[in-house]
Design an enzyme around this catalytic site. Structure first.
Site, PDB file in Angstrom:
ATOM      1  N   HIS A 321       0.831  -1.143   0.026  1.00  0.00           N
ATOM      2  CA  HIS A 321      -0.096   0.003  -0.204  1.00  0.00           C
ATOM      3  C   HIS A 321       0.956   1.241  -0.086  1.00  0.00           C
ATOM      4  CE1 HIS A 321      -3.074   2.576   1.123  1.00  0.00           C
ATOM      5  NE2 HIS A 321      -4.013   1.894   0.938  1.00  0.00           N
ATOM      6  N   ASP A 379      -7.841  -5.421  -0.025  1.00  0.00           N
ATOM      7  CA  ASP A 379      -8.440  -6.544  -0.984  1.00  0.00           C
ATOM      8  C   ASP A 379      -7.884  -7.932  -0.708  1.00  0.00           C
ATOM      9  OD1 ASP A 379      -7.681  -3.512  -2.747  1.00  0.00           O
ATOM     10  OD2 ASP A 379      -9.612  -4.342  -2.511  1.00  0.00           O
TER      11      ASP A 379
HETATM   12  C1  SDX Z   1      -6.340   0.014  -2.995  1.00  0.00           C
HETATM   13  O1  SDX Z   1      -4.642   4.367  -2.262  1.00  0.00           O
HETATM   14  C2  SDX Z   1      -5.592   3.911  -1.538  1.00  0.00           C
HETATM   15  O2  SDX Z   1      -5.778   4.285  -0.284  1.00  0.00           O
HETATM   16  C3  SDX Z   1      -6.125   2.683  -1.973  1.00  0.00           C
HETATM   17  C4  SDX Z   1      -6.880   1.909  -1.385  1.00  0.00           C
HETATM   18  C5  SDX Z   1      -8.305   2.552  -1.206  1.00  0.00           C
HETATM   19  O3  SDX Z   1      -9.011   2.105   0.012  1.00  0.00           O
HETATM   20  O4  SDX Z   1      -8.647   3.473  -1.640  1.00  0.00           O
HETATM   21  O5  SDX Z   1      -6.377   1.368  -0.186  1.00  0.00           O
HETATM   22  C6  SDX Z   1      -7.433   0.618  -2.093  1.00  0.00           C
HETATM   23  O6  SDX Z   1      -6.279   0.349  -4.000  1.00  0.00           O
HETATM   24  C7  SDX Z   1      -5.364  -1.035  -2.088  1.00  0.00           C
HETATM   25  C8  SDX Z   1      -4.329  -1.564  -2.922  1.00  0.00           C
HETATM   26  C9  SDX Z   1      -4.762  -2.621  -3.792  1.00  0.00           C
HETATM   27  N1  SDX Z   1      -3.633  -3.024  -4.673  1.00  0.00           N
HETATM   28  C10 SDX Z   1      -2.945  -4.072  -4.856  1.00  0.00           C
HETATM   29  O7  SDX Z   1      -3.142  -4.793  -3.694  1.00  0.00           O
HETATM   30  C11 SDX Z   1      -2.053  -4.208  -6.049  1.00  0.00           C
HETATM   31  C12 SDX Z   1      -0.551  -4.887  -5.477  1.00  0.00           C
HETATM   32  N2  SDX Z   1       0.150  -3.985  -4.923  1.00  0.00           N
HETATM   33  C13 SDX Z   1       0.850  -2.973  -5.287  1.00  0.00           C
HETATM   34  O8  SDX Z   1       0.778  -3.100  -6.969  1.00  0.00           O
HETATM   35  C14 SDX Z   1       1.451  -1.742  -4.653  1.00  0.00           C
HETATM   36  O9  SDX Z   1       1.637  -2.231  -3.255  1.00  0.00           O
HETATM   37  C15 SDX Z   1       0.472  -0.541  -4.667  1.00  0.00           C
HETATM   38  C16 SDX Z   1      -0.010  -0.358  -5.842  1.00  0.00           C
HETATM   39  C17 SDX Z   1      -0.765  -0.846  -3.648  1.00  0.00           C
HETATM   40  C18 SDX Z   1       1.407   0.545  -3.988  1.00  0.00           C
HETATM   41  O10 SDX Z   1       2.400   0.797  -4.856  1.00  0.00           O
HETATM   42  P1  SDX Z   1       3.309   2.167  -4.619  1.00  0.00           P
HETATM   43  O11 SDX Z   1       2.795   2.675  -3.268  1.00  0.00           O
HETATM   44  O12 SDX Z   1       3.605   2.789  -5.849  1.00  0.00           O
HETATM   45  O13 SDX Z   1       4.588   1.097  -4.327  1.00  0.00           O
HETATM   46  P2  SDX Z   1       5.700   0.806  -5.044  1.00  0.00           P
HETATM   47  O14 SDX Z   1       5.096   0.255  -6.510  1.00  0.00           O
HETATM   48  O15 SDX Z   1       6.591   1.968  -5.482  1.00  0.00           O
HETATM   49  O16 SDX Z   1       6.453  -0.513  -4.467  1.00  0.00           O
HETATM   50  C19 SDX Z   1       7.557  -0.232  -3.558  1.00  0.00           C
HETATM   51  C20 SDX Z   1       8.378  -1.552  -3.585  1.00  0.00           C
HETATM   52  C21 SDX Z   1       8.732  -1.879  -5.087  1.00  0.00           C
HETATM   53  O17 SDX Z   1      10.033  -2.530  -4.986  1.00  0.00           O
HETATM   54  P3  SDX Z   1      11.300  -1.612  -5.215  1.00  0.00           P
HETATM   55  O18 SDX Z   1      10.896  -0.889  -6.807  1.00  0.00           O
HETATM   56  O19 SDX Z   1      11.136  -0.330  -4.334  1.00  0.00           O
HETATM   57  O20 SDX Z   1      12.576  -2.555  -5.259  1.00  0.00           O
HETATM   58  O21 SDX Z   1       7.687  -2.772  -2.944  1.00  0.00           O
HETATM   59  C22 SDX Z   1       7.285  -3.544  -4.061  1.00  0.00           C
HETATM   60  C23 SDX Z   1       7.723  -2.958  -5.495  1.00  0.00           C
HETATM   61  O22 SDX Z   1       8.210  -3.625  -6.281  1.00  0.00           O
HETATM   62  N3  SDX Z   1       6.157  -3.960  -4.145  1.00  0.00           N
HETATM   63  C24 SDX Z   1       5.517  -5.312  -4.243  1.00  0.00           C
HETATM   64  C25 SDX Z   1       4.193  -5.312  -4.071  1.00  0.00           C
HETATM   65  N4  SDX Z   1       3.856  -3.921  -3.875  1.00  0.00           N
HETATM   66  C26 SDX Z   1       5.091  -3.096  -3.920  1.00  0.00           C
HETATM   67  N5  SDX Z   1       6.247  -6.458  -4.653  1.00  0.00           N
HETATM   68  C27 SDX Z   1       5.549  -7.561  -4.434  1.00  0.00           C
HETATM   69  N6  SDX Z   1       4.136  -7.718  -4.626  1.00  0.00           N
HETATM   70  C28 SDX Z   1       3.523  -6.400  -4.207  1.00  0.00           C
HETATM   71  N7  SDX Z   1       2.096  -6.499  -4.231  1.00  0.00           N
END
Ligand code: SDX
Length: 444
Positions: A321, A379
């Site tokens: 998140h 989720d």
């Molecule tokens: C919702 O914003 C909100 O409040 C949203 C929400 C709401 O109520 O409105 O809470 C609802 O959208 C919840 C999130 C649902 N999405 C997912 O579950 C999809 C999987 N999660 C990700 O795609 C990710 O965690 C996000 C999109 C939720 C957040 O992405 P960020 O904040 O942009 O973080 P990032 O992509 O920069 O990740 C930081 C690091 C990265 O590694 P590095 O590049 O630093 O090496 O963490 C890793 C990412 O690769 N990472 C993950 C991961 N999520 C982040 N690695 C593996 N699995 C994951 N799920």
């Protein structure tokens, strides 16, 4: 702490002893005002930066940007805290119910008994759709994703409810708010019925909000339908857990759309479109499909390895998140609810729930996830409950959209009634070609 900015219910007024942040650019030093919130980090007010220094700030993804001031929802990502008008989400999920939370988000305070009764009556009176709107559903293919239908039908409401599109009229804003909250369950349920070739079921005024939705989804004309109280309580709690969440992507979309003066139905349709993405509200569908693809706990290590592999775009859906760097408090409540609902439904040894629990355990013990502070989000467990309730995965995000409508509307109302409202118009870091002359095709 003294109120340095005389914040009264979200109205910012600069105090005399203003805190500032010094910014030095070349031979220039600027004192930028620092605004202090009632909770959370201070913000540096850069509204005059470009005029004073001729520079922009750069923050794609808005990782360090406050896009607005608000009094509705507060999230402390480090503590895993979520407050709606100051009330913790776990207390609201355990002691309140969705329409009461709607009132709280819309009007800022918990309602008295008469206020709640009046609000519930007003919502109940608006649950039907204009009969002509049925034609929109029939224009879609039966296999259309229900989110596509919701975007279309909600946008089309602008063409039907002309008496609540004037955003300058507080009364019309109120009517539009009630209409959207009241009609979303009908729209979502009809999208589902259309996708399975069953007749639309009209709402009933003698049922509560969650029971009405379940009946519109699962009853058929051929037999009586009695709502299972376990399911309606679980449905209501899922609505509450999804109601609002500060300035997430879809809420920011609604705010940006409404800053141009677009009507509320068009703005909410924009929010639905944004929520659909798998990185946002579409994650609940993607997460259950991922859990099913993993299938059995012994397959988990392969997927954990893929999630950690920089060359593999795979991510653990339902994990991570932007704000929470601790457990998402909604995920905790959802996990308890999943156990309770499956137990009450007599669904033992649900393989998907077993995979989810084992996946959570393995991931949280893995340094990759611990170092990056990746925890289950809202989720991760919601799909397991919705699946157990009989919903297809394609209905998971429509249910999220149904519940989030009150959050979008509350944030829309807050923005529209802000006398300092300006159209949202970000700038850019331009990396394209500088000016050059056109050349005729024969000379290229
Ligand atoms: C919702 O914003 C909100 O409040 C949203 C929400 C709401 O109520 O409105 O809470 C609802 O959208 C919840 C999130 C649902 N999405 C997912 O579950 C999809 C999987 N999660 C990700 O795609 C990710 O965690 C996000 C999109 C939720 C957040 O992405 P960020 O904040 O942009 O973080 P990032 O992509 O920069 O990740 C930081 C690091 C990265 O590694 P590095 O590049 O630093 O090496 O963490 C890793 C990412 O690769 N990472 C993950 C991961 N999520 C982040 N690695 C593996 N699995 C994951 N799920």
């Amino acid at each position: 702490m003294a109120d340095p900015l005389n914040i009264t219910k979200g109205v910012l007024a600069l105090a005399d002893e203003q805190k500032t942040a010094k910014l030095t650019l070349g031979d220039k030093t600027l004192d930028l005002p620092v605004l202090s919130p009632t909770a959370g980090p201070d913000v540096i007010d850069i509204r005059k930066l470009y005029a004073q220094a001729g520079v922009f700030t750069y923050d794609p993804g808005f990782t360090s940007t406050a896009s607005c001031s608000s009094t509705i929802t507060f999230i402390d990502g480090d503590k895993g805290e979520l407050l709606h008008r100051g009330y913790p989400i776990d207390q609201l999920a355990g002691k309140s119910h969705f329409l009461e939370v709607c009132y709280l988000l819309l009007y800022g305070e918990l309602p008295s008994a008469p206020q709640l009764e009046d609000f519930e009556h007003r919502v109940t009176q608006h649950t039907m759709l204009h009969e002509q709107m049925m034609n929109f559903f029939r224009g879609f293919r039966r296999d259309a994703h229900p989110m596509a239908i919701m975007v279309g039908v909600v946008g089309a409401m602008s063409a039907f409810y002309h008496d609540s599109t004037d955003i300058g009229d507080p009364w019309q804003r109120e009517v539009a708010s009630i209409r959207l909250i009241a009609k979303m369950p009908t729209i979502a349920a009809w999208a589902y019925k259309y996708s399975i070739g069953q007749p639309f079921v009209y709402p009933r005024n003698d049922l509560d909000y969650a029971s009405n939705f379940l009946r519109m989804c699962f009853s058929v004309p051929a037999e009586d339908y009695v709502v299972n109280p376990i399911l309606s309580r679980a449905m209501d709690r899922i609505f509450t857990l999804h109601a609002d969440h500060e300035q997430n992507a879809s809420t920011s979309t609604v705010r940006l759309a409404s800053s141009s003066g677009a009507n509320p139905f068009a703005c909410i349709a924009a929010g639905i479109a944004c929520l659909w993405g798998p990185a946002h509200g579409g994650a609940n569908q993607a997460c259950l499909e991922m859990l099913r693809e993993i299938g059995t706990p012994d397959q988990i290590p392969e997927y954990i390895a893929r999630a950690k592999d920089k060359n593999d775009p795979f991510r653990l859906m339902g994990f991570g998140h932007r704000v929470y760097k601790n457990f998402d408090p909604r995920a905790r409540v959802m996990k308890e609810s999943a156990d309770e609902v499956l137990d009450l439904l007599g669904i033992e040894d649900n393989p998907t729930l077993q995979v989810a629990k084992e996946l959570e355990k393995v991931a949280l013990e893995d340094p990759y996830f611990a170092d990056k502070k990746l925890y289950p989000n809202v989720d991760f467990y919601s799909g397991i409950i919705l699946d157990a309730m009989g919903f297809p995965t394609a209905m998971f995000t429509p249910i999220f959209a149904l519940a989030r409508t009150v959050g979008w509307i509350s944030q829309w109302k807050e923005q529209i009634s802000d006398p300092q409202l300006k159209i949202g118009r970000p700038r850019q870091l331009y990396l394209g070609e500088t000016a050059r002359d056109y050349t005729n095709v024969e000379n290229r």
